[in-house]
Enzyme design. Structure first.
Site, PDB file in Angstrom:
ATOM      1  CB  SER A 142      74.535  -9.747  22.405  1.00  0.00           C
ATOM      2  OG  SER A 142      73.693 -10.788  22.352  1.00  0.00           O
ATOM      3  CE1 TYR A 155      76.715 -10.642  27.402  1.00  0.00           C
ATOM      4  CE2 TYR A 155      74.337 -10.718  26.336  1.00  0.00           C
ATOM      5  CZ  TYR A 155      75.922 -10.832  26.332  1.00  0.00           C
ATOM      6  OH  TYR A 155      76.618 -11.139  25.404  1.00  0.00           O
ATOM      7  CE  LYS A 159      77.960  -8.044  25.022  1.00  0.00           C
ATOM      8  NZ  LYS A 159      79.513  -7.850  24.632  1.00  0.00           N
TER       9      LYS A 159
END
Length: 250
Positions: A142, A155, A159
Site C-alpha cells: 500500500s 496496518y 505493509k
C-alpha cells in the site's frame, strides 16, 4: 499482447473479492491455472467459482483463515497436491481496521500482523519447494506505508514490513531465479467502497480523486495488469522492487 502465461500455475490468496478477484480472473483468462482462497462463505466466493469454470483451465477455490498458521500450511499443501508446482504466488489477503493508536488493543494489533505479514511470510515459506527458476512472488502492499495514515498505524506497519521481507528474499533466493516484488496500491474502487451510502461514497471518492495525479480511482483490473506483467518473462530482471500502482496519489 500474448504474455505466454498459458499453463502456468498460480496461488492467489484472498481471491473472492476486490483486487484479489480481479487478479484471479485476469490470470485465468490469460490461461493460468489458479488456486485461490477466501475467508468467509459468501455469494462472492460462489460466483467466482462459476466464473472460473467459464474461463476454462484447472482452478480451485477453497476456504481458509490465513491468520491461522495451520491454514496457511494446509492451503499450500493442497495447492501442491493439485498442481505439483507453482510459477506465481500473489499474497493479496489482508485485513484493515481504523483504531486510535493509544486505544489499539494488543489483540487487534496481532490480528492485523498475523493476517497481513505473518500469513504472507508463511505462504512464501511453504511455497518455496514448489517454486523454480523464473517463478514470481508478488505481495500486495500500500502507498499508505510510505506516507502514514492516522488510525492505521498497525496496518501501515505491516505493509511497510512486506517491503523489507520481499527485498531480503529477493537477495536470498535470486540465485535460484525466484523474484520477489511488492505492488504498492493507491485507492482502488472495490465492493467495499461501492457498498457505502451514496453520499459517503462520493465524498470519499472525490477526496481521493483530488489527491491522485490521474484524477480518478484505480480498478482491480488495473492492478491485475501489473500482476500479469510481473508474472511474465517481460519482467524477468525485476526483483526486490516496490512498484506503485497508485495513479500518482500524494
Amino acid at each position: 499482447m500474448d504474455l505466454d502465461l498459458k499453463g502456468r500455475k498460480a496461488l492467489v490468496t484472498g481471491g473472492s473479492r476486490g483486487v484479489g478477484r480481479g487478479v484471479v480472473l485476469a490470470l485465468a483468462r490469460a490461461g493460468v491455472d489458479v488456486f485461490t482462497c477466501y475467508h468467509e462463505d459468501s455469494e462472492a466466493a460462489a460466483s467466482l467459482e462459476r466464473e472460473l469454470k467459464d474461463a476454462g483451465g484447472t482452478h480451485r477455490v477453497v476456504k481458509r483463515d490465513l491468520a491461522r498458521p495451520a491454514d496457511a500450511a494446509s492451503l499450500v499443501a493442497e495447492c501442491a497436491d493439485t498442481f505439483g508446482k507453482l510459477d506465481l504466488v500473489v499474497n493479496n489477503a489482508g485485513a484493515i481496521s481504523h483504531v486510535p493508536y493509544a486505544e489499539l488493543p494488543v489483540e487487534e494489533w496481532q490480528r492485523i500482523v498475523d493476517t497481513n505479514l505473518t500469513a504472507p511470510a508463511l505462504v512464501i515459506r511453504h511455497a518455496l519447494p514448489l517454486l523454480g527458476e523464473g517463478a514470481s512472488v508478488i505481495s500486495i502492499g500500500s502507498k499508505s506505508s510510505e506516507v502514514g495514515i492516522p488510525l492505521r498505524a498497525h496496518y501501515t506497519a505491516t505493509k511497510a514490513a512486506l517491503r523489507g521481507l520481499s527485498r531480503s528474499l529477493a537477495k536470498e533466493f535470486g540465485g535460484r531465479g525466484i523474484r520477489f516484488n511488492v505492488l504498492a496500491l493507491g485507492v482502488i474502487e472495490t465492493e467495499e467502497l461501492r457498498a457505502r451510502p451514496a453520499e459517503q461514497r462520493e465524498k470519499l471518492a472525490a477526496m481521493y480523486r483530488a489527491k491522485t495525479a490521474l484524477g480518478r480511482l484505480g480498478t482491480p483490473e488495473e492492478v491485475a495488469g501489473a500482476v500479469l506483467w510481473l508474472a511474465s518473462d517481460l519482467s524477468r530482471y525485476v526483483t526486490g522492487a516496490t512498484i506503485h500502482v497508485d495513479g500518482g496519489i500524494s
